[in-house]
Design a protein around this motif. Structure first.
Motif, PDB file in Angstrom:
ATOM      1  N   VAL A 350       0.855  -1.192   0.000  1.00  0.00           N
ATOM      2  CA  VAL A 350       0.000   0.000   0.000  1.00  0.00           C
ATOM      3  C   VAL A 350       0.890   1.239   0.000  1.00  0.00           C
ATOM      4  O   VAL A 350       1.734   1.401   0.898  1.00  0.00           O
ATOM      5  N   ASN A 351       0.702   2.051  -1.003  1.00  0.00           N
ATOM      6  CA  ASN A 351       1.481   3.297  -1.131  1.00  0.00           C
ATOM      7  C   ASN A 351       2.983   3.033  -1.047  1.00  0.00           C
ATOM      8  O   ASN A 351       3.742   3.795  -0.443  1.00  0.00           O
ATOM      9  N   GLY A 352       3.390   1.914  -1.643  1.00  0.00           N
ATOM     10  CA  GLY A 352       4.813   1.584  -1.691  1.00  0.00           C
ATOM     11  C   GLY A 352       5.339   0.896  -0.455  1.00  0.00           C
ATOM     12  O   GLY A 352       6.525   0.560  -0.398  1.00  0.00           O
ATOM     13  N   ARG A 353       4.509   0.637   0.549  1.00  0.00           N
ATOM     14  CA  ARG A 353       4.938  -0.024   1.773  1.00  0.00           C
ATOM     15  C   ARG A 353       4.248  -1.368   1.886  1.00  0.00           C
ATOM     16  O   ARG A 353       3.037  -1.483   1.705  1.00  0.00           O
ATOM     17  N   GLY A 354       5.032  -2.374   2.205  1.00  0.00           N
ATOM     18  CA  GLY A 354       4.485  -3.715   2.339  1.00  0.00           C
ATOM     19  C   GLY A 354       4.438  -4.143   3.781  1.00  0.00           C
ATOM     20  O   GLY A 354       4.971  -3.485   4.677  1.00  0.00           O
ATOM     21  N   GLY A 355       3.790  -5.258   4.035  1.00  0.00           N
ATOM     22  CA  GLY A 355       3.704  -5.798   5.385  1.00  0.00           C
ATOM     23  C   GLY A 355       2.806  -7.011   5.408  1.00  0.00           C
ATOM     24  O   GLY A 355       1.891  -7.145   4.588  1.00  0.00           O
TER      25      GLY A 355
END
Length: 375
Positions: A350-355
């Motif tokens: 999401v918006n370049g951030r993963g998790g």
């Protein structure tokens, strides 16, 4: 006249005239001898009240009592008395009197118009009060100074400023804050007339936000007699009732509504649901729904995030990119088709951030083949 009552027709008698006022002042009058047995006596009394007039001839004396009344009051003889020179709280009255005197300093009786007046100010500051009479002639003691100081802080007029929250719209009184961001409320004291004042030593300024029975207090970190600032932050999104008080008095304009919205999307807190989590058939289009949430777990209600969903094959050799649709309500729909059976890892960015989310895999299996799928 002589001792027998006969009128004398010649002058030269040793007549004297003296006056004693009530203040025990003594002064002599004047005697004019007309030379024919007639004498004219004149005198002036300058002190109002009872006086004694003594007429003496040789060793004899005639005492007459009289009353002297004060003359007309004159401006120069007026006396200004009262609260002049004292500080007054705004809204209270300074009371003054003009005691009138005649040209000789005798106090003029009330019936000639003793004057009383009062001075009241709603605006704090320094004032010079001028009292005049007749042709604008200043009364002695005028002008005099009056200092009006502000009253105690009032809940009706004290000014509040909220930082970290904005109005929902130009014509709305609803405040909107973001979860996790600090919100501060500053209270600048004003008295009941709107004058800038200070908080008294014992004044307690407080603020709370209540939602579903849960009270979030504001903490005072910076506070002076001129302004008190309170701080808090919210972890749970929702609608709050914001209340600000001085002592046990609610400030004017409160309570008011404060809406806390979710913060930026945190991939690890997003919720995944849909039929694909129950298992998918190979080579069939499957759907998965993502509900965005912030780092506190608050579900978002608006879209706009850049969401990418990739599925990685069990052996790690293949990656399938899902087609993602933004529903503009905080949810996103993902469509994909898996060609191999097994457990596929869901990779959410999401918006370049993963998790990694709580649900992070999908199982695929072969299903029966339809005739239409045969070649």
């Amino acid at each position: 006249h002589d001792s027998r009552g006969n009128r004398l027709l010649t002058g030269g008698a040793p007549i004297s005239l003296s006056v004693r006022s009530k203040s025990d002042e003594h002064y002599l009058g004047e005697i004019v001898d007309y030379g024919n047995g007639t004498y004219e006596a004149s005198y002036t009394v300058r002190v109002a009240g009872y006086y004694e007039l003594a007429i003496g001839i040789l060793s004899e004396e005639l005492v007459v009592k009289g009353m002297c009344e004060a003359g007309r009051g004159v401006v120069a003889g007026c006396e200004l008395v009262g609260d002049a020179g004292l500080d007054l709280e705004v809204g209270s009255s300074g009371r003054y009197s003009i005691i009138r005197h005649d040209a000789y300093g005798n106090r003029v009786p009330t019936r000639q118009g003793q004057l009383k007046f009062k001075v009241t100010a709603d605006v704090a500051g320094r004032y010079y009060v001028q009292v005049t009479a007749g042709d604008q002639e200043r009364i002695p003691g005028s002008p005099f100074e009056v200092i009006a100081y502000p009253g105690p802080a009032s809940q009706q007029t004290s000014v509040t400023t909220v930082f970290g929250a904005q109005l929902a719209s130009a014509d709305s009184d609803v405040l909107v804050a973001v979860a996790g961001e600090e919100v501060s409320l500053s209270v600048a004291p004003r008295d009941m007339y709107g004058n800038v004042t200070v908080f008294s030593k014992g004044a307690l300024v407080s603020a709370t936000a209540t939602s579903s029975g849960t009270v979030t207090p504001f903490e005072e970190r910076t506070g002076t007699k001129q302004e008190v600032t309170l701080f808090t932050s919210f972890r749970v999104a929702g609608s709050y009732l914001l209340t600000a008080m001085i002592g046990n008095q609610v400030l004017d304009g409160y309570p008011r509504i404060l809406t806390v919205v979710s913060a930026a999307t945190e991939p690890r807190k997003c919720m995944l649901f849909g039929e694909a989590l129950q298992g998918v058939k190979c080579n069939r289009i499957s759907t998965l729904t993502i509900h965005a949430a912030d780092k506190f777990g608050n579900l978002r209600s608006t879209g706009g995030d850049v969401v990418d969903v990739n599925l990685c094959s069990p052996d790690g050799k293949y990656v399938v990119a899902a087609k993602v649709d933004d529903h503009a309500d905080g949810t996103y729909g993902a469509k994909f088709k898996l060609e191999r059976p097994g457990t596929w890892e869901i990779q959410l960015v999401v918006n370049g951030r993963g998790g990694r989310t709580q649900v992070n895999e999908v199982r695929s299996y072969f299903a029966g083949v339809k005739a239409s799928e045969c070649t």
